[in-house]
Design a protein around this motif. Sequence first.
Motif, PDB file in Angstrom:
ATOM      1  N   ALA A 106      35.166  13.263 -66.051  1.00 52.88           N
ATOM      2  CA  ALA A 106      35.604  13.061 -64.669  1.00 52.88           C
ATOM      3  C   ALA A 106      36.588  14.161 -64.252  1.00 52.88           C
ATOM      4  O   ALA A 106      36.533  14.657 -63.122  1.00 52.88           O
ATOM      5  N   VAL A 107      37.464  14.548 -65.172  1.00 54.66           N
ATOM      6  CA  VAL A 107      38.412  15.637 -64.870  1.00 54.66           C
ATOM      7  C   VAL A 107      37.620  16.900 -64.551  1.00 54.66           C
ATOM      8  O   VAL A 107      37.868  17.578 -63.546  1.00 54.66           O
ATOM      9  N   GLU A 108      36.642  17.205 -65.397  1.00 52.32           N
ATOM     10  CA  GLU A 108      35.858  18.435 -65.184  1.00 52.32           C
ATOM     11  C   GLU A 108      35.100  18.386 -63.855  1.00 52.32           C
ATOM     12  O   GLU A 108      35.088  19.355 -63.096  1.00 52.32           O
ATOM     13  N   ALA A 109      34.480  17.231 -63.583  1.00 52.15           N
ATOM     14  CA  ALA A 109      33.704  17.113 -62.334  1.00 52.15           C
ATOM     15  C   ALA A 109      34.616  17.232 -61.125  1.00 52.15           C
ATOM     16  O   ALA A 109      34.263  17.864 -60.122  1.00 52.15           O
ATOM     17  N   ALA A 110      35.804  16.642 -61.209  1.00 46.63           N
ATOM     18  CA  ALA A 110      36.738  16.716 -60.078  1.00 46.63           C
ATOM     19  C   ALA A 110      37.168  18.158 -59.850  1.00 46.63           C
ATOM     20  O   ALA A 110      37.132  18.657 -58.721  1.00 46.63           O
ATOM     21  N   LEU A 111      37.537  18.840 -60.933  1.00 47.25           N
ATOM     22  CA  LEU A 111      38.029  20.212 -60.765  1.00 47.25           C
ATOM     23  C   LEU A 111      36.921  21.135 -60.273  1.00 47.25           C
ATOM     24  O   LEU A 111      37.142  21.994 -59.422  1.00 47.25           O
ATOM     25  N   GLU A 112      35.705  20.923 -60.791  1.00 44.21           N
ATOM     26  CA  GLU A 112      34.584  21.782 -60.361  1.00 44.21           C
ATOM     27  C   GLU A 112      34.218  21.573 -58.903  1.00 44.21           C
ATOM     28  O   GLU A 112      33.810  22.498 -58.214  1.00 44.21           O
ATOM     29  N   SER A 113      34.315  20.333 -58.427  1.00 45.05           N
ATOM     30  CA  SER A 113      33.805  20.038 -57.078  1.00 45.05           C
ATOM     31  C   SER A 113      34.911  19.989 -56.029  1.00 45.05           C
ATOM     32  O   SER A 113      34.653  19.633 -54.880  1.00 45.05           O
ATOM     33  N   GLY A 114      36.146  20.308 -56.420  1.00 44.59           N
ATOM     34  CA  GLY A 114      37.239  20.284 -55.444  1.00 44.59           C
ATOM     35  C   GLY A 114      37.666  18.878 -55.066  1.00 44.59           C
ATOM     36  O   GLY A 114      38.214  18.657 -53.987  1.00 44.59           O
ATOM     37  N   ARG A 115      37.420  17.925 -55.975  1.00 43.83           N
ATOM     38  CA  ARG A 115      37.857  16.552 -55.719  1.00 43.83           C
ATOM     39  C   ARG A 115      39.092  16.240 -56.564  1.00 43.83           C
ATOM     40  O   ARG A 115      39.616  17.110 -57.250  1.00 43.83           O
ATOM     41  N   GLY A 116      39.541  15.001 -56.484  1.00 46.11           N
ATOM     42  CA  GLY A 116      40.718  14.614 -57.244  1.00 46.11           C
ATOM     43  C   GLY A 116      40.519  13.293 -57.964  1.00 46.11           C
ATOM     44  O   GLY A 116      39.572  12.544 -57.678  1.00 46.11           O
ATOM     45  N   LEU A 117      41.407  13.042 -58.915  1.00 50.14           N
ATOM     46  CA  LEU A 117      41.450  11.742 -59.600  1.00 50.14           C
ATOM     47  C   LEU A 117      42.823  11.133 -59.390  1.00 50.14           C
ATOM     48  O   LEU A 117      43.822  11.856 -59.278  1.00 50.14           O
ATOM     49  N   PHE A 118      42.875   9.806 -59.368  1.00 46.65           N
ATOM     50  CA  PHE A 118      44.140   9.096 -59.479  1.00 46.65           C
ATOM     51  C   PHE A 118      44.033   8.228 -60.734  1.00 46.65           C
ATOM     52  O   PHE A 118      43.249   7.285 -60.780  1.00 46.65           O
ATOM     53  N   VAL A 119      44.805   8.600 -61.747  1.00 46.20           N
ATOM     54  CA  VAL A 119      44.742   7.954 -63.059  1.00 46.20           C
ATOM     55  C   VAL A 119      45.778   6.839 -63.098  1.00 46.20           C
ATOM     56  O   VAL A 119      46.968   7.075 -62.824  1.00 46.20           O
ATOM     57  N   LEU A 120      45.345   5.639 -63.447  1.00 48.09           N
ATOM     58  CA  LEU A 120      46.290   4.512 -63.514  1.00 48.09           C
ATOM     59  C   LEU A 120      47.374   4.806 -64.536  1.00 48.09           C
ATOM     60  O   LEU A 120      47.079   5.089 -65.697  1.00 48.09           O
ATOM     61  N   CYS A 121      48.623   4.748 -64.120  1.00 46.07           N
ATOM     62  CA  CYS A 121      49.740   5.029 -65.030  1.00 46.07           C
ATOM     63  C   CYS A 121      50.663   3.818 -65.112  1.00 46.07           C
ATOM     64  O   CYS A 121      50.716   3.150 -66.143  1.00 46.07           O
ATOM     65  N   LEU A 122      51.357   3.532 -64.029  1.00 48.67           N
ATOM     66  CA  LEU A 122      52.221   2.337 -63.976  1.00 48.67           C
ATOM     67  C   LEU A 122      51.738   1.521 -62.773  1.00 48.67           C
ATOM     68  O   LEU A 122      52.085   1.815 -61.631  1.00 48.67           O
TER      69      LEU A 122
END
Length: 276
Positions: A129-145
């Motif tokens: 998902a990180v790779e796909a986001a970076l390649e396609s100009g998208r973003g992730l929001f990773v659950l942290c707290l």
Amino acid sequence: MDSHGPLCVGIDPHPGLLAAWGLPDDATGVREFGLRVVEALGGHVAALKPQSALFERHGSRGVAALEEVLAAAAAAGPSGTLTIVDAKRGDIGSTMAGYADAYLRDGSPLAGDALTVSPYLGFGSLTPAVEAALESGRGLFVLCLTSNPEGAQVQHARTGAGADVRSVAARIAAEAAALNEGADPLGSIGLVVGATIGDAARNTGVDLPAVNGPLLAPGVGAQGAGATELAAVFGDARRQVLASSSRGVLAAGPDAASLLEAARAASREAAEALRG
Ligand SMILES: O=C(O)c1cc(=O)[nH]c(=O)n1[C@@H]1O[C@H](COP(=O)(O)O)[C@@H](O)[C@H]1O
């Protein structure tokens, strides 16, 4: 966030809200609900965040409605409106590649501009998902707290040995920080940090400014957080924060002008807390 204020509005077509808006609790209802929110708020807020579960409740037609809502948001306003698909996906890497293809690939009908993901199968499992986001100009929001009280059981747990004992949340934040290193103004790997968590970021050793990515802060409105909580939770990281409210704004519907007024009020309040 600079153009529209630091507010994301969730599109959460709960059964109770559908009834309050005079819509049926079926796929046509969630479609109409989502499209009305886009019509009222598209081009006026930093982002819209459709909640996948509440569309999935209605099977394939509900998912098709989510696709239509995403397409409408992409076309709304002078330059489109950013969407965060809130599906909280997370799986072993080989399966994660499938989710990445569904939510983060150009041309996929379920792709928004960003996706919420769960790192609790190990942060490394999110690599596709990180790779796909970076390649396609998208973003992730990773659950942290996360904003719910039960999250602490896992997220506050300490792991490691010797000098390297750290909380799970701190490890997740450090992984995101490494991916965002050097990005200016902010990297594409954001975190979810609830506005309701009090001093949990400090207590768990999460270095929020160091993440150098956007921080999605749900919990504003219906879950009780407001300006005071936003300022207290985020401190020096407050310029990274995208405050998120769903029911708190949606309760003002279905009238479009009332929805816009509620979103503007929430956005002003978030801006005062985060930018003042
Ligand atoms: O990822 C999220 O958006 C999220 C993370 C979290 O920690 N807490 C949280 O409430 N959310 C989502 O944010 C929305 C909050 O809705 P309201 O409580 O109505 O504002 C829901 O769609 C939740 O699934």
